[in-house]
Design a protein around this motif. Sequence first.
Motif, PDB file in Angstrom:
ATOM      1  N   MET A   1      21.845  42.799  42.467  1.00 54.12           N
ATOM      2  CA  MET A   1      22.709  41.782  41.896  1.00 54.12           C
ATOM      3  C   MET A   1      23.949  42.473  41.316  1.00 54.12           C
ATOM      4  SD  MET A   1      21.897  39.029  38.934  1.00 54.12           S
ATOM      5  CE  MET A   1      22.106  37.411  39.572  1.00 54.12           C
ATOM      6  N   ALA A   2      25.098  41.873  41.532  1.00 55.34           N
ATOM      7  CA  ALA A   2      26.363  42.455  41.070  1.00 55.34           C
ATOM      8  C   ALA A   2      26.432  42.433  39.548  1.00 55.34           C
ATOM      9  CB  ALA A   2      27.530  41.676  41.652  1.00 55.34           C
ATOM     10  N   ASP A   3      27.155  43.373  39.005  1.00 50.82           N
ATOM     11  CA  ASP A   3      27.338  43.439  37.568  1.00 50.82           C
ATOM     12  C   ASP A   3      28.375  42.379  37.169  1.00 50.82           C
ATOM     13  OD1 ASP A   3      28.523  46.015  35.280  1.00 50.82           O
ATOM     14  OD2 ASP A   3      27.486  44.141  34.917  1.00 50.82           O
ATOM     15  N   ILE A   4      27.950  41.343  36.495  1.00 49.47           N
ATOM     16  CA  ILE A   4      28.808  40.204  36.160  1.00 49.47           C
ATOM     17  C   ILE A   4      29.955  40.619  35.244  1.00 49.47           C
ATOM     18  CG2 ILE A   4      28.863  37.943  35.044  1.00 49.47           C
ATOM     19  CD1 ILE A   4      26.050  37.506  36.136  1.00 49.47           C
ATOM     20  N   ALA A   5      29.708  41.512  34.308  1.00 49.28           N
ATOM     21  CA  ALA A   5      30.773  41.965  33.406  1.00 49.28           C
ATOM     22  C   ALA A   5      31.885  42.665  34.188  1.00 49.28           C
ATOM     23  CB  ALA A   5      30.204  42.894  32.346  1.00 49.28           C
ATOM     24  N   LYS A   6      31.506  43.442  35.199  1.00 45.38           N
ATOM     25  CA  LYS A   6      32.500  44.148  36.016  1.00 45.38           C
ATOM     26  C   LYS A   6      33.329  43.141  36.816  1.00 45.38           C
ATOM     27  CE  LYS A   6      33.089  47.822  39.374  1.00 45.38           C
ATOM     28  NZ  LYS A   6      32.453  48.816  40.227  1.00 45.38           N
ATOM     29  N   ILE A   7      32.691  42.129  37.354  1.00 48.16           N
ATOM     30  CA  ILE A   7      33.400  41.092  38.111  1.00 48.16           C
ATOM     31  C   ILE A   7      34.372  40.356  37.198  1.00 48.16           C
ATOM     32  CG2 ILE A   7      33.132  38.906  39.362  1.00 48.16           C
ATOM     33  CD1 ILE A   7      30.438  40.010  40.391  1.00 48.16           C
ATOM     34  N   ALA A   8      33.917  40.004  36.001  1.00 45.73           N
ATOM     35  CA  ALA A   8      34.789  39.301  35.050  1.00 45.73           C
ATOM     36  C   ALA A   8      35.989  40.168  34.684  1.00 45.73           C
ATOM     37  CB  ALA A   8      34.003  38.924  33.802  1.00 45.73           C
ATOM     38  N   GLU A   9      35.773  41.450  34.519  1.00 45.50           N
ATOM     39  CA  GLU A   9      36.871  42.368  34.193  1.00 45.50           C
ATOM     40  C   GLU A   9      37.891  42.413  35.328  1.00 45.50           C
ATOM     41  OE1 GLU A   9      37.441  47.161  33.643  1.00 45.50           O
ATOM     42  OE2 GLU A   9      35.592  46.258  32.902  1.00 45.50           O
ATOM     43  N   GLU A  10      37.411  42.475  36.568  1.00 46.02           N
ATOM     44  CA  GLU A  10      38.311  42.512  37.728  1.00 46.02           C
ATOM     45  C   GLU A  10      39.086  41.198  37.865  1.00 46.02           C
ATOM     46  OE1 GLU A  10      39.076  45.115  39.797  1.00 46.02           O
ATOM     47  OE2 GLU A  10      37.890  46.270  38.371  1.00 46.02           O
ATOM     48  N   LEU A  11      38.424  40.072  37.607  1.00 44.45           N
ATOM     49  CA  LEU A  11      39.112  38.786  37.690  1.00 44.45           C
ATOM     50  C   LEU A  11      40.201  38.675  36.628  1.00 44.45           C
ATOM     51  CD1 LEU A  11      36.164  36.325  38.399  1.00 44.45           C
ATOM     52  CD2 LEU A  11      37.941  37.062  39.978  1.00 44.45           C
ATOM     53  N   GLY A  12      39.983  39.282  35.485  1.00 43.67           N
ATOM     54  CA  GLY A  12      40.969  39.267  34.413  1.00 43.67           C
ATOM     55  C   GLY A  12      42.246  40.018  34.771  1.00 43.67           C
ATOM     56  N   LYS A  13      42.195  40.860  35.756  1.00 49.11           N
ATOM     57  CA  LYS A  13      43.362  41.636  36.175  1.00 49.11           C
ATOM     58  C   LYS A  13      44.232  40.892  37.190  1.00 49.11           C
ATOM     59  CE  LYS A  13      40.961  46.046  35.520  1.00 49.11           C
ATOM     60  NZ  LYS A  13      40.433  47.232  36.189  1.00 49.11           N
ATOM     61  N   LEU A  14      43.749  39.767  37.705  1.00 46.43           N
ATOM     62  CA  LEU A  14      44.492  39.019  38.714  1.00 46.43           C
ATOM     63  C   LEU A  14      45.682  38.291  38.107  1.00 46.43           C
ATOM     64  CD1 LEU A  14      41.605  37.289  40.727  1.00 46.43           C
ATOM     65  CD2 LEU A  14      42.854  39.348  41.341  1.00 46.43           C
ATOM     66  N   THR A  15      46.753  38.182  38.891  1.00 45.48           N
ATOM     67  CA  THR A  15      47.875  37.344  38.471  1.00 45.48           C
ATOM     68  C   THR A  15      47.485  35.896  38.714  1.00 45.48           C
ATOM     69  OG1 THR A  15      48.932  37.291  40.639  1.00 45.48           O
ATOM     70  CG2 THR A  15      49.546  39.122  39.164  1.00 45.48           C
ATOM     71  N   VAL A  16      48.270  34.963  38.207  1.00 50.40           N
ATOM     72  CA  VAL A  16      47.980  33.551  38.387  1.00 50.40           C
ATOM     73  C   VAL A  16      47.986  33.193  39.875  1.00 50.40           C
ATOM     74  CG1 VAL A  16      48.814  31.215  37.917  1.00 50.40           C
ATOM     75  CG2 VAL A  16      48.871  32.937  36.118  1.00 50.40           C
ATOM     76  N   LEU A  17      48.949  33.713  40.607  1.00 50.18           N
ATOM     77  CA  LEU A  17      49.025  33.416  42.041  1.00 50.18           C
ATOM     78  C   LEU A  17      47.820  33.992  42.791  1.00 50.18           C
ATOM     79  CD1 LEU A  17      52.815  33.921  42.772  1.00 50.18           C
ATOM     80  CD2 LEU A  17      51.556  31.787  42.597  1.00 50.18           C
ATOM     81  N   GLU A  18      47.405  35.205  42.429  1.00 49.51           N
ATOM     82  CA  GLU A  18      46.243  35.803  43.071  1.00 49.51           C
ATOM     83  C   GLU A  18      44.981  34.995  42.764  1.00 49.51           C
ATOM     84  OE1 GLU A  18      47.554  40.517  43.102  1.00 49.51           O
ATOM     85  OE2 GLU A  18      46.588  39.688  41.326  1.00 49.51           O
ATOM     86  N   ALA A  19      44.848  34.524  41.535  1.00 47.26           N
ATOM     87  CA  ALA A  19      43.686  33.716  41.158  1.00 47.26           C
ATOM     88  C   ALA A  19      43.677  32.406  41.935  1.00 47.26           C
ATOM     89  CB  ALA A  19      43.682  33.446  39.651  1.00 47.26           C
ATOM     90  N   ALA A  20      44.853  31.788  42.091  1.00 47.67           N
ATOM     91  CA  ALA A  20      44.937  30.539  42.858  1.00 47.67           C
ATOM     92  C   ALA A  20      44.553  30.778  44.319  1.00 47.67           C
ATOM     93  CB  ALA A  20      46.338  29.959  42.762  1.00 47.67           C
ATOM     94  N   GLU A  21      44.986  31.901  44.870  1.00 51.01           N
ATOM     95  CA  GLU A  21      44.653  32.245  46.252  1.00 51.01           C
ATOM     96  C   GLU A  21      43.141  32.485  46.385  1.00 51.01           C
ATOM     97  OE1 GLU A  21      45.387  32.428  50.112  1.00 51.01           O
ATOM     98  OE2 GLU A  21      46.944  32.057  48.631  1.00 51.01           O
ATOM     99  N   LEU A  22      42.548  33.129  45.385  1.00 53.79           N
ATOM    100  CA  LEU A  22      41.104  33.358  45.388  1.00 53.79           C
ATOM    101  C   LEU A  22      40.351  32.034  45.386  1.00 53.79           C
ATOM    102  CD1 LEU A  22      38.576  35.168  45.133  1.00 53.79           C
ATOM    103  CD2 LEU A  22      38.933  35.125  42.659  1.00 53.79           C
ATOM    104  N   VAL A  23      40.801  31.090  44.567  1.00 57.53           N
ATOM    105  CA  VAL A  23      40.157  29.771  44.503  1.00 57.53           C
ATOM    106  C   VAL A  23      40.223  29.103  45.867  1.00 57.53           C
ATOM    107  CG1 VAL A  23      40.347  27.448  43.531  1.00 57.53           C
ATOM    108  CG2 VAL A  23      40.509  29.429  42.043  1.00 57.53           C
ATOM    109  N   LYS A  24      41.393  29.127  46.504  1.00 58.07           N
ATOM    110  CA  LYS A  24      41.541  28.515  47.835  1.00 58.07           C
ATOM    111  C   LYS A  24      40.585  29.154  48.835  1.00 58.07           C
ATOM    112  CE  LYS A  24      46.412  27.305  47.383  1.00 58.07           C
ATOM    113  NZ  LYS A  24      47.769  27.617  47.868  1.00 58.07           N
ATOM    114  N   GLN A  25      40.524  30.478  48.813  1.00 55.67           N
ATOM    115  CA  GLN A  25      39.667  31.186  49.762  1.00 55.67           C
ATOM    116  C   GLN A  25      38.189  30.849  49.536  1.00 55.67           C
ATOM    117  OE1 GLN A  25      40.325  35.403  49.931  1.00 55.67           O
ATOM    118  NE2 GLN A  25      38.677  35.745  51.378  1.00 55.67           N
ATOM    119  N   LEU A  26      37.771  30.807  48.282  1.00 56.52           N
ATOM    120  CA  LEU A  26      36.374  30.476  47.987  1.00 56.52           C
ATOM    121  C   LEU A  26      36.057  29.039  48.380  1.00 56.52           C
ATOM    122  CD1 LEU A  26      35.860  32.252  44.548  1.00 56.52           C
ATOM    123  CD2 LEU A  26      35.036  32.986  46.792  1.00 56.52           C
ATOM    124  N   GLU A  27      37.005  28.123  48.152  1.00 54.46           N
ATOM    125  CA  GLU A  27      36.798  26.735  48.547  1.00 54.46           C
ATOM    126  C   GLU A  27      36.609  26.618  50.048  1.00 54.46           C
ATOM    127  OE1 GLU A  27      39.209  24.273  45.076  1.00 54.46           O
ATOM    128  OE2 GLU A  27      40.266  24.783  46.922  1.00 54.46           O
TER     129      GLU A  27
END
Length: 127
Positions: A1-27
């Motif tokens: 199982m992935a380390d959730i804290a590490k994933i949260a830390e990496e997501l915190g480094k994303l710009t708003v546009l990158e986060a929006a693109e991630l949401v689209k891709q996951l959808e």
Amino acid sequence: MADIAKIAEELGKLTVLEAAELVKQLEEEWGVSAAAPVAAAAAPAAGGDAGGAAEEKTEFDVVLTEGGGNKIAAIKAVREVSPGLGLADAKKLVEGVPSTLLEGAPKDAAEEAKKKLEEAGAKVELK
């Protein structure tokens, strides 16, 4: 199982546009919508009262529809409304209209953002 804290830390480094693109891709990959839980949660509250359909909307999306004649002022206003954006990200949003700047913002914040953007010469819609 992935380390959730590490994933949260990496997501915190994303710009708003990158986060929006991630949401689209996951959808797309998972066949889900990030907006679905919000709509499902709101439906039971309105279901008991037939006259409640005319309730005042409390959350708004601020959509930039036109950058205006002074793009520099519009870019500065976009960065003021969305402080996490870098200069290049704000420029992309102004040039790539229509662009959603804020999602699910409270009415006061949405109206304040609209006012700032319109003062810079941009055209804005609240949805």
